[in-house]
Write an enzyme that holds these catalytic residues in place. Structure first.
Site, PDB file in Angstrom:
ATOM      1  N   GLU A  81     -10.216   1.192   1.419  1.00  0.00           N
ATOM      2  CA  GLU A  81     -10.843   1.441   0.124  1.00  0.00           C
ATOM      3  C   GLU A  81     -11.898   0.369  -0.175  1.00  0.00           C
ATOM      4  O   GLU A  81     -11.601  -0.817  -0.094  1.00  0.00           O
ATOM      5  CB  GLU A  81      -9.776   1.442  -0.979  1.00  0.00           C
ATOM      6  N   CYS A 143      -2.483   2.398  -7.717  1.00  0.00           N
ATOM      7  CA  CYS A 143      -3.218   1.764  -6.615  1.00  0.00           C
ATOM      8  C   CYS A 143      -4.601   1.307  -7.071  1.00  0.00           C
ATOM      9  O   CYS A 143      -4.970   0.144  -6.912  1.00  0.00           O
ATOM     10  CB  CYS A 143      -3.363   2.732  -5.441  1.00  0.00           C
ATOM     11  N   HIS A 162      -4.737   2.120   2.085  1.00  0.00           N
ATOM     12  CA  HIS A 162      -3.759   3.189   1.869  1.00  0.00           C
ATOM     13  C   HIS A 162      -3.129   3.554   3.204  1.00  0.00           C
ATOM     14  O   HIS A 162      -3.837   3.726   4.194  1.00  0.00           O
ATOM     15  CB  HIS A 162      -4.444   4.428   1.288  1.00  0.00           C
TER      16      HIS A 162
END
Length: 195
Positions: A81, A143, A162
């Protein structure tokens, strides 16, 4: 150099959260002599996760903090991410709450990018047996909320990965080894940025 890692506790149908299992496995493996690796399990609760992340940055001031979360939609994918978003948190946490104003930091910027260049990392890394992809949307739940908070208090020196749920082919040992490979490359990138 102190590096800090977090995974998340149980939520919904996931009584065993693969993110925490992967972080525990990474801790067993280590990252070499120069890295003091500390781990923590974060609850799937906005306010408590935020308090813990603030505490990490204010008391420990690590070189890097890496948060690992469970992506229930990913069956055999690890997702790197790039950024965290401030607003849009409408989904209730494990205690049935969502943040005031549906945002992380009331006057914070709309999004914060990690100082880790995930695209470079993604291009230069491979883990046998699993695909790695790049993402710019961490998902507007705990998250993303945790990631944004960490980027905000850590001046961008945070990363989020993730991982898929555990399965026969994706074991905690496998994920721990994959994290080790990815994070060593991240730490190398941090070192290059400092020079």
């Amino acid at each position: 150099h102190l590096s800090f890692f977090s995974g998340f506790g149980p939520f919904r149908q996931y009584l065993v959260n693969s993110s925490w299992e992967a972080v525990k496995e990474l801790s067993k493996r280590g990252l070499g002599e120069n890295i003091d690796l500390r781990i923590m399990q974060l609850p799937v609760v906005y306010q408590k996760a935020k308090e813990q992340v603030c505490k990490i940055w204010t008391t420990l001031q690590p070189l890097l903090t890496v948060h690992v979360g469970l992506a229930s939609s990913a069956t055999a994918l690890i997702i790197l991410e790039q950024c965290g978003k401030n607003k849009g948190y409408q989904e209730r946490d494990a205690c049935g709450f969502y943040p005031e104003g549906a945002c992380c930091v009331l006057d914070g910027p709309e999004k914060i990018e990690s100082t880790i260049n995930m695209k470079t990392l993604w291009k230069n890394i491979s883990v046998e047996g699993i695909d790695i992809i790049l993402s710019r949307d961490t998902g507007r739940y705990i998250c993303d909320y945790t990631y944004y908070t960490s980027l905000y208090y850590g001046n961008g020196r945070a990363a989020f990965i993730h991982v898929p749920p555990l399965s026969e082919s994706v074991t905690a040992e496998f994920l721990g080894k994959a994290l080790q490979t990815i994070i060593l490359a991240m730490i190398e990138q941090c070192g290059e940025q400092r020079e």
